[in-house]
Design a protein around this motif. Structure first.
Motif, PDB file in Angstrom:
ATOM      1  N   LEU A 273      41.828  31.653  36.418  1.00 20.29           N
ATOM      2  CA  LEU A 273      43.088  32.018  35.990  1.00 20.29           C
ATOM      3  C   LEU A 273      44.335  30.243  36.399  1.00 20.29           C
ATOM      4  N   ARG A 274      43.593  29.945  37.170  1.00 19.43           N
ATOM      5  CA  ARG A 274      45.164  28.935  36.993  1.00 19.43           C
ATOM      6  C   ARG A 274      44.131  27.285  36.513  1.00 19.43           C
ATOM      7  N   ALA A 275      43.329  27.304  36.439  1.00 20.26           N
ATOM      8  CA  ALA A 275      42.184  25.948  35.707  1.00 20.26           C
ATOM      9  C   ALA A 275      42.573  26.405  34.418  1.00 20.26           C
ATOM     10  N   ALA A 276      42.036  27.893  33.678  1.00 16.45           N
ATOM     11  CA  ALA A 276      41.881  28.018  32.763  1.00 16.45           C
ATOM     12  C   ALA A 276      43.313  27.534  32.309  1.00 16.45           C
ATOM     13  N   ARG A 277      44.524  28.193  32.422  1.00 19.24           N
ATOM     14  CA  ARG A 277      46.211  28.106  32.347  1.00 19.24           C
ATOM     15  C   ARG A 277      46.223  26.578  32.012  1.00 19.24           C
ATOM     16  N   ALA A 278      46.063  25.827  32.725  1.00 24.27           N
ATOM     17  CA  ALA A 278      46.496  24.308  32.390  1.00 24.27           C
ATOM     18  C   ALA A 278      44.567  23.921  31.943  1.00 24.27           C
ATOM     19  N   SER A 279      44.093  23.840  30.763  1.00 23.74           N
ATOM     20  CA  SER A 279      43.528  23.989  30.168  1.00 23.74           C
ATOM     21  C   SER A 279      42.328  22.864  30.614  1.00 23.74           C
ATOM     22  N   LEU A 280      41.775  23.938  31.671  1.00 25.47           N
ATOM     23  CA  LEU A 280      40.617  22.678  32.862  1.00 25.47           C
ATOM     24  C   LEU A 280      39.203  23.626  32.336  1.00 25.47           C
ATOM     25  N   PRO A 281      38.222  22.973  32.592  1.00 24.95           N
ATOM     26  CA  PRO A 281      37.189  23.546  32.390  1.00 24.95           C
ATOM     27  C   PRO A 281      37.217  25.086  33.690  1.00 24.95           C
ATOM     28  N   VAL A 282      35.894  25.671  33.138  1.00 19.52           N
ATOM     29  CA  VAL A 282      35.828  26.431  34.256  1.00 19.52           C
ATOM     30  C   VAL A 282      34.642  26.854  34.722  1.00 19.52           C
ATOM     31  N   ALA A 283      34.208  26.765  35.751  1.00 20.51           N
ATOM     32  CA  ALA A 283      32.892  26.433  35.802  1.00 20.51           C
ATOM     33  C   ALA A 283      32.124  27.422  37.056  1.00 20.51           C
TER      34      ALA A 283
END
Length: 104
Positions: free
Chosen positions: A92-102
């Motif tokens: 969730l934190r990665a997505a909120r920061a517009s980072l890819p999530v894998a």
């Protein structure tokens, strides 16, 4: 689709995050936390034992190299100071920061 390379040392901050997001090269990781690769979205848990085990005469990850055109592959965003943050919260934190999530 090519991803934009983030400059090392850049800080991303959104209003919904508890901590600012700092982007560093892999070789510059020198503190515990949860990091996300800015290009691949892979997660990296860095705890004190990992830092101690790898940090022999320099930075923990100083032995990794990439060609100039692939330097972005070695960029990581620190999304939490807690290396044991639950994967779903890290995602969730990665997505909120517009980072890819894998990971998850």
């Amino acid at each position: 689709m090519a991803r934009k390379t983030v400059q090392p040392g850049a800080v991303r901050q959104t209003m919904t995050l508890e901590e600012p997001i700092t982007v560093v090269q892999l070789s510059e990781i020198d503190s515990v936390g949860y990091y996300v690769n800015t290009q691949t979205g892979l997660g990296l848990r860095v705890d004190k034992n990992l830092l101690q085990a790898l940090n022999i005469g320099g930075h923990a990850f100083g032995r990794f190299e990439a060609s100039p055109e692939n330097q972005g592959l070695l960029q990581f965003a620190k999304i939490s100071g807690d290396p044991f943050i639950p994967s779903d919260e890290a995602a969730l934190r990665a997505a909120r920061a517009s980072l890819p999530v894998a990971f998850q």
